[in-house]
Design a protein around this motif. Structure first.
Motif, short mmCIF file in Angstrom:
data_model
loop_
_atom_site.label_atom_id
_atom_site.label_comp_id
_atom_site.label_asym_id
_atom_site.label_seq_id
_atom_site.Cartn_x
_atom_site.Cartn_y
_atom_site.Cartn_z
N ASN A 226 1.20 -1.16 -0.02
CA ASN A 226 0.16 -0.03 0.07
C ASN A 226 0.76 1.41 -0.23
N ILE A 227 0.81 2.13 -1.05
CA ILE A 227 1.53 3.01 -1.39
C ILE A 227 0.49 4.26 -0.70
N CYS A 228 0.92 5.28 -0.04
CA CYS A 228 0.53 6.71 0.11
C CYS A 228 1.11 7.88 -0.68
N ILE A 229 0.87 8.39 -1.89
CA ILE A 229 1.64 9.46 -2.25
C ILE A 229 1.49 10.96 -2.33
N LEU B 222 -4.10 9.08 -3.19
CA LEU B 222 -2.54 9.98 -3.42
C LEU B 222 -3.87 11.19 -2.35
N VAL B 223 -2.97 11.23 -1.67
CA VAL B 223 -2.78 12.40 -0.63
C VAL B 223 -2.78 13.92 -1.07
N TYR B 224 -3.99 14.81 -0.87
CA TYR B 224 -4.11 16.02 -1.23
C TYR B 224 -3.68 17.63 0.66
N ALA B 225 -2.52 18.09 0.66
CA ALA B 225 -2.50 18.72 1.45
C ALA B 225 -3.46 19.72 1.62
N GLY C 228 -8.31 12.04 -9.26
CA GLY C 228 -8.20 13.49 -8.58
C GLY C 228 -7.87 12.78 -7.01
N PRO C 229 -7.77 13.85 -6.17
CA PRO C 229 -6.69 12.94 -4.46
C PRO C 229 -7.97 12.01 -4.18
N GLY C 230 -7.52 10.92 -3.49
CA GLY C 230 -8.25 10.67 -2.32
C GLY C 230 -9.08 11.05 -1.42
N VAL C 231 -8.08 11.39 -0.63
CA VAL C 231 -7.95 12.28 0.82
C VAL C 231 -7.07 13.75 0.36
N ASN D 271 -5.26 4.45 8.16
CA ASN D 271 -4.91 3.46 6.89
C ASN D 271 -3.23 2.78 6.88
N LYS D 272 -4.17 1.62 6.74
CA LYS D 272 -2.43 0.89 6.71
C LYS D 272 -1.56 1.45 5.26
#
Length: 360
Positions: free
Chosen positions: A2-5, A37-40, A60-63, A90-91
């Motif tokens: 699981n990769i968080c970008i 995909l996480v956006y600040a 688009g970003p999921g978070v 989130n793992k």
């Protein structure tokens, strides 16, 4: 895996799009890999027009962490708090952070505190000016990262000189070039070309973003005057927003137009006679396209665009700027080539490195 970008600003999405494509391709082949995909910032950010994601062919970003403030220290704290909550719920096996923003540094610190593998995309870039907030961010992020993905040998050398173990540093190439190669046949001619009567190879593109450059209006006005004077009738078009658009429109005769979508801007710069910019990303794209480029800065984090590519640095010297514009218009530009590993396979290398690292 699981990769968080994590993306902190609009330009980050251009750099992570190839990684998302590579992850989706690997998953389609049956590999155990997924991403978030996480956006600040917030979903209401006006710079994140829907066309950006459709142009890049990514979702688009999921978070959205929802952080919006001008003060960098306050922003850092808010991103750290919000991103910590995300990781705790989130793992996540790997966090990929991009470039050198305050939000990037904040996410990097939280990632390490949570014991998650941290990878830095476009590592090893330096201005060697410690008074710049972004330089501090770069040092912190690279110092914390388990994996440093660099664009070229100069960045590798920097990380090694600063003590990074060679086993942590990977020259994957320039991730922007993955996008340029992927979208080369998808560029879309913007309507301003016909409306302004622009001829391919007979106009100059101007972009402006640096706050320090916009802060001194007198100096900026002299630089803009040199551009229009030495352009000698060649149209100069500037896709700008906000204060940059207001300043250039008020201080010069340069034609200011509304910001363009990614595919339209790609077409405009690829078909230009030359480019004048303060953006390292735009200079990289100019080198790939073989378009002469003048950068309004005394340094670049991507020195290969100068040593090998089409880029020249003029700082904020109006006279030097005028000289280079004259050369550009006269067709007297230096010979240039495409730097090493600008082959469009950077994202593919990154995903393979991450997979190998997780198996150790």
């Amino acid at each position: 895996m699981n990769i968080c970008i994590v993306a902190g600003a609009r330009p980050n999405f251009v750099k992570v799009a190839p990684i998302i494509h590579a992850i989706e391709h690997a998953a389609a082949q049956g590999r155990d890999i997924a991403y978030t995909l996480v956006y600040a910032g917030s979903a209401a950010d006006p710079t994140l027009e829907p066309s950006l994601f459709s142009d890049l062919q990514i979702d688009g970003p999921g978070v959205f962490l929802g952080v919006e403030c001008e003060n960098l220290n306050e922003l850092t704290g808010q991103v750290m708090s919000a991103f910590e909550r995300y990781l705790q719920g989130n793992k996540t096996d790997v966090v990929i952070v991009v470039d050198d923003l305050a939000s990037t540094m904040a996410a990097a610190i939280v990632t390490k505190k949570q014991g998650v593998t941290l990878a830095h995309l476009v590592a090893g870039t330096r201005s060697f000016d410690i008074s710049m907030p972004k330089e501090i961010n770069r040092l912190v992020i690279d110092g914390l990262s388990d994996l440093l993905f660099t664009a070229g040998m100069s960045a590798n050398s920097i990380t090694n000189r600063e003590g990074a173990e060679q086993s942590r540093v990977y020259m994957v190439g320039n991730i922007l070039i993955d996008n340029l190669r992927f979208n080369h046949n998808r560029w879309r001619e913007p309507e301003i070309v016909g409306r302004l009567g622009l001829e391919s190879g007979r106009y100059i593109v101007f972009t402006l973003n640096r706050k320090a450059l916009m802060a001194d209006e007198q100096k900026l006005e002299r630089m803009l005057a040199e551009i229009t004077d030495k352009a000698a009738g060649v149209p100069v078009v500037a896709p700008l927003r906000g204060r940059a658009a207001e300043l250039v429109g008020r201080l010069s005769a340069i034609t200011v137009v509304n910001p363009l979508g990614y595919l339209e801007f790609g077409w405009l710069t690829a078909h230009a006679l030359g480019i004048i910019t303060d953006s390292g990303n735009v200079a990289e794209e100019a080198t790939f396209n073989g378009v002469p480029c003048i950068t309004l800065n005394s340094y670049t984090e991507h020195i290969e665009t100068v040593k090998v590519g089409t880029n020249v640095l003029v700082g904020e010297d109006a006279e030097r700027l005028g000289e280079e514009v004259s050369r550009m218009v006269a067709g007297e530009w230096k010979a240039a080539a495409i730097p090493e590993r600008w082959d469009g396979r950077s994202a593919e290398r990154i995903i393979q490195i991450l997979a190998d690292y997780q198996r150790k």
